[in-house]
Every structure is written in C-alpha cells, then in structure tokens.
Design a protein around this motif. Structure first.
Motif, PDB file in Angstrom:
ATOM      1  N   TYR A 220       0.855  -1.177  -0.008  1.00 40.71           N
ATOM      2  CA  TYR A 220      -0.173   0.000  -0.011  1.00 40.71           C
ATOM      3  C   TYR A 220       0.776   1.102  -0.133  1.00 40.71           C
ATOM      4  O   TYR A 220       1.867   1.141   0.531  1.00 40.71           O
ATOM      5  CB  TYR A 220      -0.920  -0.053   1.214  1.00 40.71           C
ATOM      6  CG  TYR A 220      -2.231  -0.231   1.067  1.00 40.71           C
ATOM      7  CD1 TYR A 220      -3.115   0.839   0.696  1.00 40.71           C
ATOM      8  CD2 TYR A 220      -2.811  -1.648   1.040  1.00 40.71           C
ATOM      9  CE1 TYR A 220      -4.623   0.318   0.453  1.00 40.71           C
ATOM     10  CE2 TYR A 220      -4.197  -2.007   0.799  1.00 40.71           C
ATOM     11  CZ  TYR A 220      -4.933  -0.976   0.422  1.00 40.71           C
ATOM     12  OH  TYR A 220      -6.306  -0.938   0.207  1.00 40.71           O
ATOM     13  N   ALA A 221       0.480   2.308  -0.723  1.00 37.78           N
ATOM     14  CA  ALA A 221       1.036   3.672  -0.431  1.00 37.78           C
ATOM     15  C   ALA A 221       0.674   4.078   1.028  1.00 37.78           C
ATOM     16  O   ALA A 221      -0.184   3.932   1.552  1.00 37.78           O
ATOM     17  CB  ALA A 221       0.531   4.506  -1.329  1.00 37.78           C
ATOM     18  N   SER A 222       1.702   4.240   1.651  1.00 37.11           N
ATOM     19  CA  SER A 222       1.638   4.758   3.309  1.00 37.11           C
ATOM     20  C   SER A 222       0.664   5.910   3.364  1.00 37.11           C
ATOM     21  O   SER A 222      -0.296   5.467   4.426  1.00 37.11           O
ATOM     22  CB  SER A 222       2.711   5.263   3.497  1.00 37.11           C
ATOM     23  OG  SER A 222       4.200   4.555   3.245  1.00 37.11           O
ATOM     24  N   GLY A 223       0.272   6.592   2.474  1.00 37.33           N
ATOM     25  CA  GLY A 223      -0.650   7.681   2.636  1.00 37.33           C
ATOM     26  C   GLY A 223      -2.125   7.300   2.554  1.00 37.33           C
ATOM     27  O   GLY A 223      -3.016   7.946   3.145  1.00 37.33           O
ATOM     28  N   GLU A 224      -2.200   5.979   2.144  1.00 31.85           N
ATOM     29  CA  GLU A 224      -3.551   5.371   1.910  1.00 31.85           C
ATOM     30  C   GLU A 224      -3.974   4.650   3.084  1.00 31.85           C
ATOM     31  O   GLU A 224      -5.141   4.162   3.168  1.00 31.85           O
ATOM     32  CB  GLU A 224      -3.460   4.472   0.788  1.00 31.85           C
ATOM     33  CG  GLU A 224      -3.622   4.918  -0.700  1.00 31.85           C
ATOM     34  CD  GLU A 224      -5.195   5.481  -0.855  1.00 31.85           C
ATOM     35  OE1 GLU A 224      -5.371   6.662  -0.814  1.00 31.85           O
ATOM     36  OE2 GLU A 224      -6.074   4.686  -0.715  1.00 31.85           O
ATOM     37  N   LEU A 225      -3.161   4.544   4.116  1.00 29.11           N
ATOM     38  CA  LEU A 225      -3.264   3.568   5.161  1.00 29.11           C
ATOM     39  C   LEU A 225      -4.721   4.094   5.940  1.00 29.11           C
ATOM     40  O   LEU A 225      -5.633   3.028   6.106  1.00 29.11           O
ATOM     41  CB  LEU A 225      -2.085   3.825   6.237  1.00 29.11           C
ATOM     42  CG  LEU A 225      -2.206   2.964   7.416  1.00 29.11           C
ATOM     43  CD1 LEU A 225      -1.871   1.381   7.075  1.00 29.11           C
ATOM     44  CD2 LEU A 225      -0.952   3.670   8.397  1.00 29.11           C
ATOM     45  N   LYS A 226      -4.702   5.213   6.121  1.00 28.97           N
ATOM     46  CA  LYS A 226      -6.020   5.775   6.858  1.00 28.97           C
ATOM     47  C   LYS A 226      -7.273   5.568   5.919  1.00 28.97           C
ATOM     48  O   LYS A 226      -8.429   5.735   6.535  1.00 28.97           O
ATOM     49  CB  LYS A 226      -6.211   7.252   6.988  1.00 28.97           C
ATOM     50  CG  LYS A 226      -4.967   7.934   7.942  1.00 28.97           C
ATOM     51  CD  LYS A 226      -5.383   9.324   8.335  1.00 28.97           C
ATOM     52  CE  LYS A 226      -4.285   9.945   8.930  1.00 28.97           C
ATOM     53  NZ  LYS A 226      -2.963   9.736   8.485  1.00 28.97           N
ATOM     54  N   HIS A 227      -7.259   5.413   4.748  1.00 24.97           N
ATOM     55  CA  HIS A 227      -8.464   5.351   3.858  1.00 24.97           C
ATOM     56  C   HIS A 227      -8.671   4.110   3.856  1.00 24.97           C
ATOM     57  O   HIS A 227      -9.563   3.468   2.803  1.00 24.97           O
ATOM     58  CB  HIS A 227      -7.955   5.747   2.483  1.00 24.97           C
ATOM     59  CG  HIS A 227      -7.761   7.108   2.611  1.00 24.97           C
ATOM     60  ND1 HIS A 227      -8.308   8.164   2.708  1.00 24.97           N
ATOM     61  CD2 HIS A 227      -6.465   7.580   2.469  1.00 24.97           C
ATOM     62  CE1 HIS A 227      -7.882   9.365   2.944  1.00 24.97           C
ATOM     63  NE2 HIS A 227      -6.413   9.247   2.814  1.00 24.97           N
ATOM     64  N   GLY A 228      -8.485   2.969   4.765  1.00 26.89           N
ATOM     65  CA  GLY A 228      -8.933   1.614   4.732  1.00 26.89           C
ATOM     66  C   GLY A 228      -8.075   0.684   5.441  1.00 26.89           C
ATOM     67  O   GLY A 228      -8.612   0.012   6.420  1.00 26.89           O
ATOM     68  N   PRO A 229      -6.964   0.371   5.005  1.00 28.71           N
ATOM     69  CA  PRO A 229      -6.198  -0.769   5.631  1.00 28.71           C
ATOM     70  C   PRO A 229      -5.865  -0.707   7.109  1.00 28.71           C
ATOM     71  O   PRO A 229      -5.682  -1.578   7.632  1.00 28.71           O
ATOM     72  CB  PRO A 229      -4.831  -0.908   4.759  1.00 28.71           C
ATOM     73  CG  PRO A 229      -4.904   0.464   4.106  1.00 28.71           C
ATOM     74  CD  PRO A 229      -6.246   0.970   3.768  1.00 28.71           C
TER      75      PRO A 229
ATOM     76  N   SER B  70       5.158   8.832  10.625  1.00 28.01           N
ATOM     77  CA  SER B  70       4.077   9.096  11.170  1.00 28.01           C
ATOM     78  C   SER B  70       3.181   8.203  10.892  1.00 28.01           C
ATOM     79  O   SER B  70       2.304   7.547  11.736  1.00 28.01           O
ATOM     80  CB  SER B  70       3.567  10.520  11.258  1.00 28.01           C
ATOM     81  OG  SER B  70       2.675  10.640  10.062  1.00 28.01           O
ATOM     82  N   ASN B  71       2.817   7.773   9.726  1.00 30.26           N
ATOM     83  CA  ASN B  71       2.013   6.517   9.347  1.00 30.26           C
ATOM     84  C   ASN B  71       2.329   5.063  10.374  1.00 30.26           C
ATOM     85  O   ASN B  71       1.501   4.630  10.768  1.00 30.26           O
ATOM     86  CB  ASN B  71       2.135   6.187   8.180  1.00 30.26           C
ATOM     87  CG  ASN B  71       1.746   7.271   6.893  1.00 30.26           C
ATOM     88  OD1 ASN B  71       2.357   7.464   6.111  1.00 30.26           O
ATOM     89  ND2 ASN B  71       0.842   8.028   7.317  1.00 30.26           N
ATOM     90  N   MET B  72       3.770   5.037  10.451  1.00 25.68           N
ATOM     91  CA  MET B  72       4.211   3.961  11.227  1.00 25.68           C
ATOM     92  C   MET B  72       3.803   4.128  12.530  1.00 25.68           C
ATOM     93  O   MET B  72       3.514   3.078  13.128  1.00 25.68           O
ATOM     94  CB  MET B  72       5.926   4.121  11.018  1.00 25.68           C
ATOM     95  CG  MET B  72       6.533   2.633  11.364  1.00 25.68           C
ATOM     96  SD  MET B  72       8.293   2.991  10.959  1.00 25.68           S
ATOM     97  CE  MET B  72       8.493   3.802  12.615  1.00 25.68           C
ATOM     98  N   HIS B  73       3.960   5.221  12.991  1.00 20.99           N
ATOM     99  CA  HIS B  73       3.446   5.408  14.390  1.00 20.99           C
ATOM    100  C   HIS B  73       1.885   4.891  14.833  1.00 20.99           C
ATOM    101  O   HIS B  73       1.564   4.274  15.560  1.00 20.99           O
ATOM    102  CB  HIS B  73       3.695   6.724  15.011  1.00 20.99           C
ATOM    103  CG  HIS B  73       5.164   6.982  15.403  1.00 20.99           C
ATOM    104  ND1 HIS B  73       6.057   6.049  15.834  1.00 20.99           N
ATOM    105  CD2 HIS B  73       5.854   8.408  14.858  1.00 20.99           C
ATOM    106  CE1 HIS B  73       7.351   6.552  15.663  1.00 20.99           C
ATOM    107  NE2 HIS B  73       7.132   7.941  15.217  1.00 20.99           N
ATOM    108  N   GLU B  74       1.271   5.320  13.711  1.00 19.50           N
ATOM    109  CA  GLU B  74      -0.226   5.159  13.762  1.00 19.50           C
ATOM    110  C   GLU B  74      -0.421   3.462  13.688  1.00 19.50           C
ATOM    111  O   GLU B  74      -1.470   3.023  14.393  1.00 19.50           O
ATOM    112  CB  GLU B  74      -1.031   5.676  12.741  1.00 19.50           C
ATOM    113  CG  GLU B  74      -1.136   7.004  12.608  1.00 19.50           C
ATOM    114  CD  GLU B  74      -1.139   7.586  11.150  1.00 19.50           C
ATOM    115  OE1 GLU B  74      -1.396   8.904  10.916  1.00 19.50           O
ATOM    116  OE2 GLU B  74      -1.406   6.833  10.142  1.00 19.50           O
ATOM    117  N   VAL B  75       0.308   2.720  13.212  1.00 20.87           N
ATOM    118  CA  VAL B  75       0.393   1.295  13.031  1.00 20.87           C
ATOM    119  C   VAL B  75       0.878   0.761  14.294  1.00 20.87           C
ATOM    120  O   VAL B  75       0.166  -0.195  15.152  1.00 20.87           O
ATOM    121  CB  VAL B  75       1.291   0.762  12.110  1.00 20.87           C
ATOM    122  CG1 VAL B  75       1.576  -0.926  11.994  1.00 20.87           C
ATOM    123  CG2 VAL B  75       0.993   0.911  10.506  1.00 20.87           C
TER     124      VAL B  75
END
Ligand code: M6R
Length: 365
Positions: free
Chosen positions: A253-262, A287-292
């Motif tokens: 996935y594109a990191s920025g797409e994380l919040k949009h589903g996965p 910052s996406n990684m911290h969300e994970v």
C-alpha cells in the motif's frame, strides 16, 4: 547450475552486484559521466508529450518506479498500466508517442498484445527485455537489453533491479534531451548508478538479520507492506515476492492510503514492513508507522542509518540499507524485500524456485 547456492533464487540475488555493474556500464559512460544513447534512437525525448509504459507483475512495478524518475528528472508525463488492462482499454494515443514495454522473458502474452495495440496506434515501440531473441524484442523499433544473464527462478530478482537500472539511465537521458537536468546533475546521477553495485553488496550484508526476522514472519497469515513515493512500488514488489514463494497473503500500500482503509486490519498479529529510507518523505511515512504501532501492529522497518536513529522505539525490527541518494533507493531497497521473501520461504520449506501454480514465462493470457 546453482553453484554453491541452495536455490537459483539466492544465486540470482547474489549475482546482482555483478549484473548491475554489467548493465550500468552498457548504458553509461563512467569517464564522461554521461548516459550513452544508441545513435539510431528512433525517437527524441524532447519531442514527446507522454511516455506510456505497459508490463506485467514485477516488470510493471519497475515501470511504476520509472514514472517517478521520468516525471522528476525529465518532466515527462508517464502513464503506467498493467498490460492486461491497457490492451483492452482502447486508450487514445497521440501520434508519434513513445510506448515502452518491460519484460524479462520478452514473451508475456498481455505485454505483447499491448505492444501490438500501440503499434497499430502509430506509436514508437521500445522495449526493455532480457531475452533478446524474443517476440517482444523482434517486434520493437528499439530494444534496450537488460543484460542480467539468464534468470531461472520464477521469482524475478536480478532482472528486476537490472530493469530499474536501465529505466534510471533512460530517465537521465530523457532529462538531458529535454533540457531538464544540467550536465552537472547528469554527472551526479550517473555517479550514483556507478556506485550501485557496491551499495547492493552492502545491502546483501543484512542477510543474517533478515533470516532471523523471517522465522517470525513465517507465522503470519497476512503481511502489509508500506512505502511512499518511489518506494511505494517497492512495497508492492515486496508483497508480490512474499505471496509468490511463501503463499502468505501480503498487500502493498502507499503509506498515505493507510487511513483510507487498511488501518482497520492492524492488530498484534499483523506484521507491517515499512520501506522508508531517510528521504524527504521520511517523516510522513514515520508518522504512518506510529499509527500502526499504536494499534499493536509489528513494524519491520527497512531504512538507512539516519532513518534508524530517528525512527523511535515503536519499531519491532530494523533492516539497514546503505546510505544513498533517493534516486537509487528503490533499487537498493529491492534487495531486503527479496531476501525477506526468500528466507521466509526457505524456513517454511516451500519450493522456492518453482512455486505452485506459477510459470516463469506467462505466454497465455
Ligand atoms: O517475463 P516478464 O518480465 O514479462 O514477466 C512478467 C511477470 O510475469 C513476472 O515479473 C512475474 O510477476 C514474476 N514471477 C515476479 O517475480
């Protein structure tokens, strides 16, 4: 002959420094710091409005990486599509455009059909192929050989990184012809390609660490790969390699797409491989990684020394790649994702070189 290696795949992974040095020296003049273009080039990058790339599987991901390069360094709009979609879409094409096809085997049915469609649309046909006697090579106006030697393992490794090296060279050449990079910039970019074999050798040194990580990865039923910018296609590539030879479900996935589903998938059982060297987009991916991590996801971070220092303590495992300019990072980061898939497959005891249901060359659609 596998030599001392247990599988062709590992042999081919290890051949990459030599293969790339061979390929790069065909495309660049190291003494002059310039890309060499054939004298009989049937098109002029300066006259193009668009470059259309079609390919399948891993070759498609190489094309996706190339899009970032051609757009940034040559300011040339690029369209990339999987050949099986492209061929049936009836895409309109400006006359005298350039269509580029990427294929290790040169026999992939969908890629060949896409080529024939573009020919009928009056496009210049260029291909990047390894098998120079192949149908795709024969039907092209110009062939840019991959020159990585025969690739036996079904999972493509050295052909992929060599394809990317050819594409990187062409993007530099396009930048020169279009006047979007200076001589000094060309010199610098060429120098980065020249240093690739050394960087790949260093990237291979993470093998032991990756072998350890793979034992844990083998227990997962799903794995998510994240990347941003030109590393996004490497996340896709990592997921494909893992699926092909371990049969573990994986998604890129594109990191920025994380919040949009996965992000809904994340829990303690989901390993997340984050491909994020310390480039200008690093902070965003972190910052996406911290969300994970906040949701219990186990992060395996692929990054350089500087990235490792600023990643924070949320990271479960770190795989270090050598420092290099963002331009060549997709090629360097391809190495750890190959090794991760390889060692996980070996640990699980699958048929690494000949995975179930797959053929090296897909000559039917
Ligand atoms: O021979 P080609 O490069 O045209 O093959 C395209 C794909 O079938 C191929 O890259 C496939 O995805 C590989 N098995 C990936 O490792």
């Amino acid at each position: 002959d596998k030599g001392n290696h247990r599988h062709f795949m590992l042999k081919e992974i290890y051949e990459q420094p030599d293969a790339l040095s061979h390929t790069v020296s065909h495309y660049v003049d190291l003494a002059k710091g310039k890309v060499k273009l054939p004298a009989d080039l049937p098109f002029d990058f300066a006259k193009l409005n668009r470059l259309t790339i079609s390919a399948c599987g891993t070759a498609y991901y190489a094309g996706l990486v190339a899009k970032y390069w051609f757009e940034k360094y040559a300011r040339l709009p690029v369209e990339v599509d999987v050949a099986s979609e492209f061929r049936y879409r009836e895409p309109p094409m400006d006359k005298d455009g350039l269509a580029l096809f990427i294929s290790q085997s040169g026999e992939t049915a969908d890629t060949l059909a896409a080529l024939r469609y573009c020919k009928a649309q009056g496009q210049h046909i260029a291909s990047i192929v390894n098998a120079q006697e192949s149908t795709i090579a024969r039907e092209s106006d110009i062939v840019f050989p991959i020159l990585c030697g025969p690739e036996i393992s079904v999972a493509s490794t050295k052909a992929t990184t060599a394809q990317m090296s050819v594409l990187a060279s062409l993007a530099i050449a396009a930048g020169r012809q279009r006047g979007t990079i200076s001589e000094a910039e060309e010199f610098e970019l060429v120098d980065m390609l020249a240093k690739l074999p050394g960087a790949i050798t260093k990237a291979l040194a993470s093998e032991k660490k990756i072998d350890q990580i793979s034992h844990e990865l083998s227990k997962a039923s799903d794995v998510l790969y994240l990347g941003r910018g030109s590393l996004f296609p490497i996340a896709l590539e990592g997921a494909l390699k893992l699926k092909e030879i371990t049969y573990i479900h994986a998604e890129g996935y594109a990191s920025g797409e994380l919040k949009h589903g996965p992000i809904a998938l994340i829990d303690e059982t989901l390993p997340v491989v984050v491909v994020a060297p310390s480039d200008p987009l690093f902070d965003k991916t972190i910052s996406n990684m911290h969300e994970v991590a906040a949701r219990g996801g186990k992060i395996i971070l692929i990054t350089d020394e500087a990235g490792a220092k600023s990643a924070g303590d949320d990271v479960h495992e770190i795989i270090i790649v050598p420092n290099a300019h963002a331009f060549v990072m997709p090629i360097i980061c391809a190495i750890p994702v190959q090794l991760l898939a390889y060692y996980t497959a070996v640990f699980m005891g699958t048929d690494v070189d000949q995975p179930r249901n797959l053929a090296k060359s897909v000559t039917v659609e």
